[in-house]
Design an enzyme around this catalytic site. Sequence first.
Site, mmCIF file in Angstrom:
data_model
loop_
_atom_site.group_PDB
_atom_site.id
_atom_site.type_symbol
_atom_site.label_atom_id
_atom_site.label_comp_id
_atom_site.label_asym_id
_atom_site.label_seq_id
_atom_site.Cartn_x
_atom_site.Cartn_y
_atom_site.Cartn_z
ATOM 1 N N CYS B 247 0.862 -1.179 0.000
ATOM 2 C CA CYS B 247 0.000 0.000 0.000
ATOM 3 C C CYS B 247 0.898 1.227 0.000
ATOM 4 O O CYS B 247 1.641 1.460 -0.928
ATOM 5 C CB CYS B 247 -0.984 -0.014 1.160
ATOM 6 S SG CYS B 247 -0.228 -0.118 2.794
ATOM 7 N N ARG B 252 -2.210 -0.751 5.487
ATOM 8 C CA ARG B 252 -3.433 -1.280 4.887
ATOM 9 C C ARG B 252 -3.188 -2.654 4.273
ATOM 10 O O ARG B 252 -4.041 -3.525 4.288
ATOM 11 C CB ARG B 252 -3.955 -0.301 3.810
ATOM 12 C CG ARG B 252 -4.592 0.941 4.366
ATOM 13 C CD ARG B 252 -4.936 1.918 3.255
ATOM 14 N NE ARG B 252 -3.753 2.574 2.699
ATOM 15 C CZ ARG B 252 -3.766 3.418 1.661
ATOM 16 N NH1 ARG B 252 -4.909 3.679 1.048
ATOM 17 N NH2 ARG B 252 -2.662 3.989 1.238
#
Lengths: 145, 293
Positions: B247, B252
């Site tokens: 990410c 994430r």
Amino acid sequence: MTEGTLNPRLQEIADDFNAMPGKERLQLLLEFSEELPALPGRYAADHDLLEPVPECQTPLFLAVEVEPDETVRLFFDAPPEAPTTRGFAGILHAGLDGLPADEVLATPGEFTSQLGLQDLVSPLRLRGMAAMLARIKRQIREQRA
Amino acid sequence: MTLPYDSAAKFQEYAHPQMIVSTEWVAEHLDDPGLVVAESDEDVLLYETGHIPGAVKLDWHTELNDAVTRDYVDGAGFARLMSEKGISRDTTLVLYGDRNNWWAAYALWVCSLFGHPDVRLMDGGRAKWIAEGRELTTVEPKRAETAYPVVDRDDTQIRAFKDQVVTHLGQPMIDVRSPGEYSGELLHMPDYPQEGALRGGHIPGAKSVPWARAAAEDATFRSRAELEAIYLGEAGLTQEDDVVVYCRIGERSSHTWFVLQHLLGFPQVRNYDGSWTEWGNSVRVPITRGANP
């Protein structure tokens, strides 16, 4: 007041933070988040009047009013699930709201590093508060122009 | 001492049901001596506003990172941190947090680098616990300090570095950022301009599956069938694949790593934590712009 020194209210806030042991500084930040005043009706009713500050991890909105006598009024809006962002806003409100425009403009941009919060909050998160201050100053300059 | 697993039917469909527990399970086991619950949030003050009774705080920014080098704490640092929190090597550690457990999944991934034997996520995280009206407290627990052993961090299994990603080009990769970051229209995540990069786009060949698609409205993970439709169906992954996820700074993608590795049972998934803040600032690495891989 000269550029680079904190106004007495902000200086007192910085002194309060630095006088405390680490973990209690977070409690103080939490108190500032709880003391942040709610938006007055005219802003709550029309959120578009507020400027977003996307540098904060959770978006924060602010508005600045410069009154005819140059007094600065600050308004902030951030959700309760973003207490850190609210706490930053609360510090700026407590330290700057109601001051003359020149005093707000003289606030050094790096004052956020004088609160002793880097190790507790992280420099990355603190950038959100620096961004709020930068936007407040820009709005004051625009409104005076 | 390992606590019993959560036998909820939803979890039994997942590949590793021992990695996940429900809010009900946590409420029921809160007083069990072998359990430590830890909250890991994006907002560093949320824990102070109220947390699950007995839960300790674990902050990614200030505790799991090395203070100087862009890296995680080392074995000695991790041992010191776990000991301070009252976590032993045989503790059942349950993590939960804000934002669909995004940061809790990151903390779980870091604990996995040190091979903590029993670490689980609480499905739905902080939002679900609160939505169910369960108890919160501002009282910080006083756990006795433990002597967590110094265990070397193993970066070879679930972590990928830039050079490895370069040699991985052409093999399956999942980019979990927002569509605008993937296409290169945005140089940073919406609302996070301070974590930007000089170049926009994605690693060539990486498919776009934004991380939050794995979460339902109530912040819980989607069912196995729904996850398979996304990752096996739409993204076209197969269980034999060697997958790299990334990410912006690796947080994430830890969430997606958890989904692929533990909920869908992919044997080989690595999180490239350098992610776009490294790749998008690197000289002469290939970049693709636009909506296609």
